[in-house]
Design a protein around this motif. Sequence first.
Motif, PDB file in Angstrom:
ATOM      1  N   VAL A 193      -1.745  40.301  11.537  1.00 38.07           N
ATOM      2  CA  VAL A 193      -1.105  41.530  12.015  1.00 38.07           C
ATOM      3  C   VAL A 193      -2.153  42.481  12.581  1.00 38.07           C
ATOM      4  O   VAL A 193      -1.943  43.120  13.618  1.00 38.07           O
ATOM      5  CB  VAL A 193      -0.304  42.203  10.881  1.00 38.07           C
ATOM      6  CG1 VAL A 193       0.312  43.504  11.358  1.00 38.07           C
ATOM      7  CG2 VAL A 193       0.788  41.266  10.370  1.00 38.07           C
ATOM      8  N   SER A 194      -3.291  42.566  11.922  1.00 34.05           N
ATOM      9  CA  SER A 194      -4.364  43.431  12.396  1.00 34.05           C
ATOM     10  C   SER A 194      -4.850  43.003  13.775  1.00 34.05           C
ATOM     11  O   SER A 194      -5.120  43.842  14.640  1.00 34.05           O
ATOM     12  CB  SER A 194      -5.521  43.417  11.403  1.00 34.05           C
ATOM     13  OG  SER A 194      -6.543  44.290  11.803  1.00 34.05           O
ATOM     14  N   LEU A 195      -4.961  41.697  14.014  1.00 35.42           N
ATOM     15  CA  LEU A 195      -5.386  41.195  15.320  1.00 35.42           C
ATOM     16  C   LEU A 195      -4.420  41.628  16.416  1.00 35.42           C
ATOM     17  O   LEU A 195      -4.836  41.980  17.524  1.00 35.42           O
ATOM     18  CB  LEU A 195      -5.491  39.665  15.289  1.00 35.42           C
ATOM     19  CG  LEU A 195      -6.705  39.063  14.575  1.00 35.42           C
ATOM     20  CD1 LEU A 195      -6.558  37.556  14.450  1.00 35.42           C
ATOM     21  CD2 LEU A 195      -7.989  39.413  15.325  1.00 35.42           C
ATOM     22  N   VAL A 196      -3.122  41.602  16.112  1.00 37.77           N
ATOM     23  CA  VAL A 196      -2.129  42.012  17.104  1.00 37.77           C
ATOM     24  C   VAL A 196      -2.246  43.502  17.388  1.00 37.77           C
ATOM     25  O   VAL A 196      -2.221  43.941  18.550  1.00 37.77           O
ATOM     26  CB  VAL A 196      -0.703  41.652  16.629  1.00 37.77           C
ATOM     27  CG1 VAL A 196       0.347  42.217  17.584  1.00 37.77           C
ATOM     28  CG2 VAL A 196      -0.542  40.142  16.529  1.00 37.77           C
ATOM     29  N   LEU A 197      -2.394  44.313  16.331  1.00 38.39           N
ATOM     30  CA  LEU A 197      -2.511  45.755  16.523  1.00 38.39           C
ATOM     31  C   LEU A 197      -3.772  46.119  17.307  1.00 38.39           C
ATOM     32  O   LEU A 197      -3.784  47.093  18.067  1.00 38.39           O
ATOM     33  CB  LEU A 197      -2.522  46.466  15.173  1.00 38.39           C
ATOM     34  CG  LEU A 197      -1.214  46.447  14.374  1.00 38.39           C
ATOM     35  CD1 LEU A 197      -1.399  47.172  13.062  1.00 38.39           C
ATOM     36  CD2 LEU A 197      -0.073  47.060  15.171  1.00 38.39           C
ATOM     37  N   GLN A 198      -4.831  45.332  17.132  1.00 39.29           N
ATOM     38  CA  GLN A 198      -6.077  45.612  17.835  1.00 39.29           C
ATOM     39  C   GLN A 198      -5.992  45.285  19.321  1.00 39.29           C
ATOM     40  O   GLN A 198      -6.668  45.918  20.133  1.00 39.29           O
ATOM     41  CB  GLN A 198      -7.218  44.802  17.216  1.00 39.29           C
ATOM     42  CG  GLN A 198      -7.660  45.269  15.853  1.00 39.29           C
ATOM     43  CD  GLN A 198      -8.739  44.367  15.284  1.00 39.29           C
ATOM     44  OE1 GLN A 198      -9.579  43.857  16.019  1.00 39.29           O
ATOM     45  NE2 GLN A 198      -8.710  44.164  13.981  1.00 39.29           N
ATOM     46  N   ASN A 199      -5.162  44.305  19.674  1.00 43.92           N
ATOM     47  CA  ASN A 199      -5.191  43.779  21.036  1.00 43.92           C
ATOM     48  C   ASN A 199      -3.968  44.105  21.885  1.00 43.92           C
ATOM     49  O   ASN A 199      -3.982  43.865  23.095  1.00 43.92           O
ATOM     50  CB  ASN A 199      -5.368  42.254  20.997  1.00 43.92           C
ATOM     51  CG  ASN A 199      -6.737  41.839  20.483  1.00 43.92           C
ATOM     52  OD1 ASN A 199      -7.734  41.889  21.202  1.00 43.92           O
ATOM     53  ND2 ASN A 199      -6.792  41.437  19.210  1.00 43.92           N
ATOM     54  N   TYR A 200      -2.902  44.641  21.269  1.00 43.72           N
ATOM     55  CA  TYR A 200      -1.669  44.877  22.019  1.00 43.72           C
ATOM     56  C   TYR A 200      -1.087  46.242  21.679  1.00 43.72           C
ATOM     57  O   TYR A 200      -1.208  46.720  20.552  1.00 43.72           O
ATOM     58  CB  TYR A 200      -0.645  43.763  21.728  1.00 43.72           C
ATOM     59  CG  TYR A 200      -1.180  42.403  22.073  1.00 43.72           C
ATOM     60  CD1 TYR A 200      -1.125  41.922  23.377  1.00 43.72           C
ATOM     61  CD2 TYR A 200      -1.799  41.626  21.104  1.00 43.72           C
ATOM     62  CE1 TYR A 200      -1.653  40.679  23.713  1.00 43.72           C
ATOM     63  CE2 TYR A 200      -2.331  40.380  21.427  1.00 43.72           C
ATOM     64  CZ  TYR A 200      -2.256  39.917  22.729  1.00 43.72           C
ATOM     65  OH  TYR A 200      -2.795  38.695  23.046  1.00 43.72           O
TER      66      TYR A 200
END
Length: 358
Positions: free
Chosen positions: A229-236
């Motif tokens: 989830v953190s990866l998605v928030l960081q990139n999108y």
Amino acid sequence: MSRSPFIDDLIPEILACNVWWPRDLCRLALVSPSWLFYARKLLYSRPSLRSFPSCACFARSIQNNHHLSSFMKGIELCPTFIDGHRHFGAEEMCAIRVILGLGGLRSVTLGGEMTVCAERFLNCLAHPHSLEELTIDGSLIADSLSARPSFEWDEVMANKFAAVRKMRFVHLELNVVYTSSPYQLQLADLAFENVDIISGNIPWLLQDTTTLKYFRVLGESSLELDEQVSLVLQNYAVECLHYEVGTSPLWDLVLFDRSLASASSLRSLYLNGVRVDSEILRTIHAQCPAMEQLYISGRYVPLTREEWVGCIASGFFPALRKLGLPEGTFCPPFIKWTASLEPALQKACALRGVDLIS
């Protein structure tokens, strides 16, 4: 005394004012040719098939009555095996190809046995670029020991479903194959519910997508989900995050790391089952200045009601318009709130123009 004739123009109004069971629509279809037309229109708008024999029967009906396919906007194919007989033959596979070969399908749901290596069946879709919604739901066979619901996402799948706006994966083992050829999906709504990501990560699936607005994640353990989830928030530039876990073994919520910058787009946040203390709340406040709706629930929130009143009064989340709070404080143990502080909380919200959602 003569009866006035029934006005056929009322039929669609009657059918629209209620939710009808398929068996009721089948009975209404026998009343008259006019009822038949409108009942068929509803029956065939999104058929739900739960066995391989019903798939074969439905395919024959479509082949013998070509006009029925014009009513279809979506299909739910969720067949399971009967009496433990785990085999389907050429006839059933031919029926699936006929159904998935229909034009005009905007929504497709695969469930049951069709979620075992689901990509096999998705390759049968004749018009994938017209699809707007795709769901792969392995719930019906989630407890099976002989075959696991699974799906492999690769460049072929990305090209097939480039126009899909809403995608939902449920009770699956997901493999995401990395591709060096970048692509861009039109995806606006993505949901992962009890999905085990065996290899890869969600950004590998999304690649250069810029349209993602709503992201929903449900699972058993935050230990496995936080990083994804953190990866998605960081990139999108996600605007709405719904995050819900069954158990939260970690005391630190790493979704909102201090290095995170892209969460500035987040306007709606729903957290359930994760620990949210005053430090995490301050971090979310700092990372999400545009937050308009905040919902926190579950039994792992150690903040007292007095502390919530203080947060609201101090101006946390300046754009906030709706607030949902848990029913108690995790000390531990979990202690349910009394009604004595309700007026203070209501007053603090009213002064800020915030709707308090129970």
